[in-house]
Scaffold this motif. Sequence first.
Motif, PDB file in Angstrom:
ATOM      1  N   LYS A 244       0.846  -1.204   0.000  1.00 45.61           N
ATOM      2  CA  LYS A 244       0.000   0.000   0.000  1.00 45.61           C
ATOM      3  C   LYS A 244       0.880   1.252   0.000  1.00 45.61           C
ATOM      4  O   LYS A 244       0.611   2.215  -0.734  1.00 45.61           O
ATOM      5  N   GLU A 245       1.923   1.228   0.813  1.00 45.04           N
ATOM      6  CA  GLU A 245       2.869   2.349   0.798  1.00 45.04           C
ATOM      7  C   GLU A 245       3.524   2.465  -0.568  1.00 45.04           C
ATOM      8  O   GLU A 245       3.742   3.563  -1.088  1.00 45.04           O
ATOM      9  N   MET A 246       3.855   1.296  -1.136  1.00 46.27           N
ATOM     10  CA  MET A 246       4.445   1.288  -2.474  1.00 46.27           C
ATOM     11  C   MET A 246       3.507   1.936  -3.488  1.00 46.27           C
ATOM     12  O   MET A 246       3.934   2.711  -4.365  1.00 46.27           O
ATOM     13  N   ALA A 247       2.203   1.652  -3.366  1.00 41.53           N
ATOM     14  CA  ALA A 247       1.223   2.219  -4.303  1.00 41.53           C
ATOM     15  C   ALA A 247       1.221   3.738  -4.231  1.00 41.53           C
ATOM     16  O   ALA A 247       1.227   4.427  -5.266  1.00 41.53           O
ATOM     17  N   PHE A 248       1.235   4.298  -3.019  1.00 39.79           N
ATOM     18  CA  PHE A 248       1.209   5.759  -2.889  1.00 39.79           C
ATOM     19  C   PHE A 248       2.525   6.387  -3.357  1.00 39.79           C
ATOM     20  O   PHE A 248       2.530   7.508  -3.868  1.00 39.79           O
ATOM     21  N   ARG A 249       3.637   5.657  -3.180  1.00 44.08           N
ATOM     22  CA  ARG A 249       4.901   6.176  -3.725  1.00 44.08           C
ATOM     23  C   ARG A 249       4.827   6.249  -5.252  1.00 44.08           C
ATOM     24  O   ARG A 249       5.335   7.197  -5.871  1.00 44.08           O
ATOM     25  N   ILE A 250       4.190   5.244  -5.843  1.00 43.50           N
ATOM     26  CA  ILE A 250       4.038   5.244  -7.309  1.00 43.50           C
ATOM     27  C   ILE A 250       3.148   6.409  -7.742  1.00 43.50           C
ATOM     28  O   ILE A 250       3.444   7.114  -8.726  1.00 43.50           O
ATOM     29  N   PHE A 251       2.053   6.619  -7.011  1.00 42.41           N
ATOM     30  CA  PHE A 251       1.164   7.738  -7.343  1.00 42.41           C
ATOM     31  C   PHE A 251       1.919   9.072  -7.273  1.00 42.41           C
ATOM     32  O   PHE A 251       1.804   9.920  -8.161  1.00 42.41           O
ATOM     33  N   GLU A 252       2.709   9.240  -6.197  1.00 47.22           N
ATOM     34  CA  GLU A 252       3.457  10.487  -6.028  1.00 47.22           C
ATOM     35  C   GLU A 252       4.478  10.673  -7.151  1.00 47.22           C
ATOM     36  O   GLU A 252       4.626  11.773  -7.696  1.00 47.22           O
ATOM     37  N   LYS A 253       5.170   9.580  -7.501  1.00 46.17           N
ATOM     38  CA  LYS A 253       6.157   9.665  -8.571  1.00 46.17           C
ATOM     39  C   LYS A 253       5.487   9.975  -9.900  1.00 46.17           C
ATOM     40  O   LYS A 253       5.995  10.771 -10.706  1.00 46.17           O
ATOM     41  N   SER A 254       4.322   9.366 -10.130  1.00 48.37           N
ATOM     42  CA  SER A 254       3.578   9.614 -11.362  1.00 48.37           C
ATOM     43  C   SER A 254       3.136  11.074 -11.449  1.00 48.37           C
ATOM     44  O   SER A 254       3.259  11.720 -12.494  1.00 48.37           O
ATOM     45  N   VAL A 255       2.626  11.605 -10.316  1.00 50.36           N
ATOM     46  CA  VAL A 255       2.195  13.012 -10.285  1.00 50.36           C
ATOM     47  C   VAL A 255       3.378  13.932 -10.538  1.00 50.36           C
ATOM     48  O   VAL A 255       3.296  14.885 -11.330  1.00 50.36           O
ATOM     49  N   SER A 256       4.491  13.662  -9.869  1.00 55.30           N
ATOM     50  CA  SER A 256       5.680  14.495 -10.039  1.00 55.30           C
ATOM     51  C   SER A 256       6.175  14.467 -11.490  1.00 55.30           C
ATOM     52  O   SER A 256       6.544  15.495 -12.055  1.00 55.30           O
ATOM     53  N   SER A 257       6.152  13.281 -12.088  1.00 58.23           N
ATOM     54  CA  SER A 257       6.597  13.158 -13.483  1.00 58.23           C
ATOM     55  C   SER A 257       5.683  13.936 -14.421  1.00 58.23           C
ATOM     56  O   SER A 257       6.159  14.582 -15.374  1.00 58.23           O
ATOM     57  N   LYS A 258       4.373  13.888 -14.166  1.00 54.48           N
ATOM     58  CA  LYS A 258       3.435  14.619 -15.023  1.00 54.48           C
ATOM     59  C   LYS A 258       3.640  16.118 -14.895  1.00 54.48           C
ATOM     60  O   LYS A 258       3.591  16.855 -15.886  1.00 54.48           O
ATOM     61  N   ILE A 259       3.890  16.595 -13.660  1.00 51.54           N
ATOM     62  CA  ILE A 259       4.100  18.033 -13.447  1.00 51.54           C
ATOM     63  C   ILE A 259       5.356  18.497 -14.175  1.00 51.54           C
ATOM     64  O   ILE A 259       5.357  19.535 -14.845  1.00 51.54           O
ATOM     65  N   GLU A 260       6.430  17.735 -14.032  1.00 53.94           N
ATOM     66  CA  GLU A 260       7.678  18.124 -14.691  1.00 53.94           C
ATOM     67  C   GLU A 260       7.592  17.924 -16.199  1.00 53.94           C
ATOM     68  O   GLU A 260       8.124  18.716 -16.975  1.00 53.94           O
ATOM     69  N   GLY A 261       6.915  16.860 -16.626  1.00 54.94           N
ATOM     70  CA  GLY A 261       6.836  16.569 -18.056  1.00 54.94           C
ATOM     71  C   GLY A 261       5.971  17.537 -18.827  1.00 54.94           C
ATOM     72  O   GLY A 261       6.085  17.645 -20.061  1.00 54.94           O
ATOM     73  N   THR A 262       5.111  18.274 -18.130  1.00 54.88           N
ATOM     74  CA  THR A 262       4.251  19.243 -18.816  1.00 54.88           C
ATOM     75  C   THR A 262       5.049  20.430 -19.330  1.00 54.88           C
ATOM     76  O   THR A 262       4.630  21.115 -20.266  1.00 54.88           O
ATOM     77  N   GLN A 263       6.207  20.692 -18.701  1.00 54.61           N
ATOM     78  CA  GLN A 263       7.048  21.808 -19.157  1.00 54.61           C
ATOM     79  C   GLN A 263       7.840  21.358 -20.381  1.00 54.61           C
ATOM     80  O   GLN A 263       8.842  20.660 -20.280  1.00 54.61           O
ATOM     81  N   VAL A 264       7.371  21.787 -21.529  1.00 56.84           N
ATOM     82  CA  VAL A 264       7.977  21.332 -22.785  1.00 56.84           C
ATOM     83  C   VAL A 264       8.827  22.402 -23.439  1.00 56.84           C
ATOM     84  O   VAL A 264       9.463  22.157 -24.467  1.00 56.84           O
ATOM     85  N   GLU A 265       8.827  23.639 -22.865  1.00 56.56           N
ATOM     86  CA  GLU A 265       9.579  24.736 -23.475  1.00 56.56           C
ATOM     87  C   GLU A 265      10.451  25.416 -22.423  1.00 56.56           C
ATOM     88  O   GLU A 265      10.176  25.353 -21.227  1.00 56.56           O
ATOM     89  N   GLU A 266      11.473  26.077 -22.902  1.00 57.19           N
ATOM     90  CA  GLU A 266      12.330  26.889 -22.051  1.00 57.19           C
ATOM     91  C   GLU A 266      12.237  28.345 -22.512  1.00 57.19           C
ATOM     92  O   GLU A 266      11.667  28.645 -23.556  1.00 57.19           O
ATOM     93  N   ARG A 267      12.812  29.238 -21.706  1.00 60.68           N
ATOM     94  CA  ARG A 267      12.769  30.658 -22.033  1.00 60.68           C
ATOM     95  C   ARG A 267      13.405  30.934 -23.393  1.00 60.68           C
ATOM     96  O   ARG A 267      12.950  31.798 -24.149  1.00 60.68           O
ATOM     97  N   GLU A 268      14.457  30.180 -23.710  1.00 57.85           N
ATOM     98  CA  GLU A 268      15.135  30.397 -24.991  1.00 57.85           C
ATOM     99  C   GLU A 268      14.255  30.004 -26.177  1.00 57.85           C
ATOM    100  O   GLU A 268      14.410  30.546 -27.283  1.00 57.85           O
ATOM    101  N   ASP A 269      13.351  29.051 -25.962  1.00 60.72           N
ATOM    102  CA  ASP A 269      12.485  28.587 -27.047  1.00 60.72           C
ATOM    103  C   ASP A 269      11.296  29.518 -27.265  1.00 60.72           C
ATOM    104  O   ASP A 269      10.869  29.737 -28.399  1.00 60.72           O
ATOM    105  N   ASN A 270      10.764  30.030 -26.175  1.00 60.24           N
ATOM    106  CA  ASN A 270       9.554  30.850 -26.285  1.00 60.24           C
ATOM    107  C   ASN A 270       9.514  31.784 -25.079  1.00 60.24           C
ATOM    108  O   ASN A 270       9.564  31.338 -23.938  1.00 60.24           O
ATOM    109  N   LYS A 271       9.426  33.079 -25.326  1.00 60.62           N
ATOM    110  CA  LYS A 271       9.434  34.034 -24.209  1.00 60.62           C
ATOM    111  C   LYS A 271       8.177  33.898 -23.340  1.00 60.62           C
ATOM    112  O   LYS A 271       8.153  34.370 -22.203  1.00 60.62           O
ATOM    113  N   HIS A 272       7.136  33.282 -23.888  1.00 61.93           N
ATOM    114  CA  HIS A 272       5.907  33.056 -23.114  1.00 61.93           C
ATOM    115  C   HIS A 272       5.844  31.634 -22.548  1.00 61.93           C
ATOM    116  O   HIS A 272       4.763  31.103 -22.278  1.00 61.93           O
TER     117      HIS A 272
END
Length: 741
Positions: free
Chosen positions: A252-280
Amino acid sequence: MGTKKTNMRELEATAKLSATAKVINTLNRPGQLEKIDQIKQRYVRKKASVEAQLKSAMQQQLDGVRIGLNQLHRCLEDVAEINSCVKKMCDFFADVPDLCKNLNDVRDENMKHSQYVTAKENLKHIFTVPESVEKTKAWINEGKLLHTHQCLRDLENSRDDLLFELHKLPNQSVHDKSMLKAYFADVEVLSNLLEKQLTFVLSRTLNTVRKDPTVIVTALRIIEREEKADEEALKQQKQTGFIPPGRPKKWKEMAFRIFEKSVSSKIEGTQVEEREDNKHWLIRYLELIRMMVLEDLRVVKTLCLPCFPPSYKILDKYIHMYHAGLSVHLQEIIQNGLKGNEYVTMLSWVLKTYKSTDMLGHPDLAVYTENLSPLLPQAVLNRLEGDYLKNIESNYMEWMQNTLKSEKEEWRSQTEPHLESYSRTAAPIIIFQMIDQNLQVAKTISEDLTIKSLNLSIQQVISFADPFKEAIIEFKNKYFEDRKQLVYFTQYMIVIVNNCLQLVELGSQLETQYVKMNTSHELSRSFGLLKTTYIKLRNEAVQYLLEEPLVDLDQHFEKLFTSQWLTLNPTDTIYVTIEDYFQDYNRLVEANYKYVVEQVVSIVGRRYLTAMLSRRISFKTYDECVKAAQKVAEEARRFNQLFTTLCSDLECENPFEAIIMLSEVLKSDDDMLSFELHRIVEKFPDITDDHLLRLLSLRGDLSRSDVREKVAHVDKPKVLHKSSVFKTLVFPKLVNINLNF
C-alpha cells in the motif's frame, strides 16, 4: 464513660433550658393561657411523631448491621474454601516436573504429527513448485493478476508453514532452513515480478481507469490482501517471534509512492519549453498545468473514488500530491530565476488562478480544496514579491534614464518645441501611464502588492527629481555660457516648468484614485513628498527661467536712481522687456503663469526698492524731491498696471504700494514728513531704521541732524504681525548716521 455521661448531662441541661425558654416565649403572648390545653396536645403529638421516627431509624440501622454481619460470615467461609483449593493446587504443581518428563515422548510424537500434517497439506505445492512458478509467470505475462496472486499465496503459505514448523523445533537446523528457502527461492522472484506488474498498472492509474477500471480494482484487491497478510505476519511475530521471508511487503505504501512519482513526473513533463524557445514559456506551462491538474482531479473524483477503498481517501491524497508536487516544482523554477513579466505571471497564477473556479476552486473540487495550505510558503512569496518589486524598480530606473536622456537631447536641439495652447511634453503622461500599467498588473495579483507597487512607483518618481534637477541646471548653465548655442532656451524652460506641475497634478489624480481611508500613512506621506518635491523643483525652474530676463535687465536696474535715470528713463526698457518676455510666458499653464507673474512682481519691486534705498543719488532741493517723487509714483503705477494686465487675480504682496508710499516721503514738506513716516511704519512694521535713513538720505534738502531726529521719533511697533517686502531687502552696509544724541 465518664466523659460520655458528662456530655449527656450537658445536652439534657441545654435541652431543658431551650424548652423552658420556648415555653416562656409561648406563654408570654396574650391569650396563650386560654389555649394551654391545645398547645399541650400539639406538643404531645409532635413528641409522639419524633419518637416514632427515632424508632424507625434505629430499626433500619439494626437491619443494616444484621445484613453486614451475615455477608462478612459468608466471605469468611469463601476465603477458607479458596485457601483450601490453593493448597491443593500447590500440591498438584509439585508433580508437574515429573509429568513433563513422562510426556516427552508424547510431545515429540505430537511435533512429528504436526510436521507430517503440514507436509501432507502442502505436499502438492512442494512437489509442484517449479511447475507452479512457470504457470504463475505465464499468468503474469497474460495479465491475469488474480490467478497470479492466488498461486503465489499458495506457494508462500506452503513455504511459510514449513519454515514455521522448523522455527518451532527446540534445536533449529540452519541447514534445513537454508535448504527450504533455497527450494522456494523462485517464490521471491514471483513476488518481485508481481510487484513490478502492479507498479506498471498503478503508474498508469488515471489513464487505465478511463478505459478499464477493473484492472485498477484487481490491483487494489491484491494490495488489500497483501496488507492483511502483513498484519497477520506481524501479529504472528509478536506471538512466536517468527516472521515469513519478505514480510511486511507494504504494497500500500508502495502504491502511494508510485502515485506520487507519477504526479511528479506529469508536473515536470508538462514543461515542454524553455525561455530560450519561447518568451511566453511560463504562461504556456502554467496553463497546461492548470488544465492537466483540473482534468486529473475530476477523473479521480468521478472514476477513481468508486474503485478505491474509502480508507485510501484517494481524492484527498491526489489533491495533496498535486499540491505538494506543484509547490516543489514552482519553487525550483523560482530558484532558477525569473525575468520581466514572469514575476507577474507566477504571482498571479499562485495567488489568483490556483484557487479560482478555473482550477482547485472548480465547483466539482471546491469542497475538497478549501482548507489547503498556500501553494508557496510565505517566505517564498515574500521573496518573489520583493524580486518583482526590484524588477519594477530596475525598469523604472532604466526607463527614466532613457526619458531624461531623450529630454536633454530635445532641449539642446535646434528645433522649436511643438507648442499648442499650453506647452508640455508627453514625458510626465508617459511616466504615469507606465505607473498605471504596473498597477493594473499588480491588481491582478493582490491589493497588498498593488499598494506596495504604487508606493514604489511614487518613490521612483520622487527619486527622478534629483537627476531631473541636475539636467535642468546643466541646461541652464550651458545656455548662459553662450546664449547663441541654445536658441529655444525660453521655450524649453517653459516646458520644464509645466512638466513639473503636471507631475504634481498627475500624482494628485493617482492619489485620489488609490488612497483610501484604510491606506497606510506611508503611502500618504509619499504622495505628500511627491507634491512638495516637484513644487519646489517647479519654483527653482521658474528662477532659472527668470534668470534670462534678469540678466538682460540687470544693467537697466543698475541705472535706476542715478543721473541716467533722470534723463534716459530705464524703466521704459524694463517695462517693454517684461512685456516681451511674457509673450512667451503665455505658454505657461495657468497656475505656473500666475506664479511667474507673482515672482516677477516681487523681483521688480525688490530691485526697484533696493535701487531707491541704495543712496546712488541725492535730490538737493525740495523741487527736485517733488519731481523725483512724481516720477517714482508714476513708474510704480505703471508697473502695477502692467502686472494687473498680465494677471488680474494676483495673491502676492504688492510692493508698488510701498514704493508709492515712499515717494510721498520724498515730496512731503517738513510738517507732514513725520506723519508720512508713521504711515509707512504702520503699514510695514518690519521696515528698519536703516531703510528709513536711506530713504531720507535721498532728500538733500534735509540736514543730517533733521534726518536723525525724524527717524528717532518714529514709533516702531513692538509686535510684528507679518513680514513685507522690506524683510527681503539686502544692502552692503548700514547708513552711517548716528542716532544716539
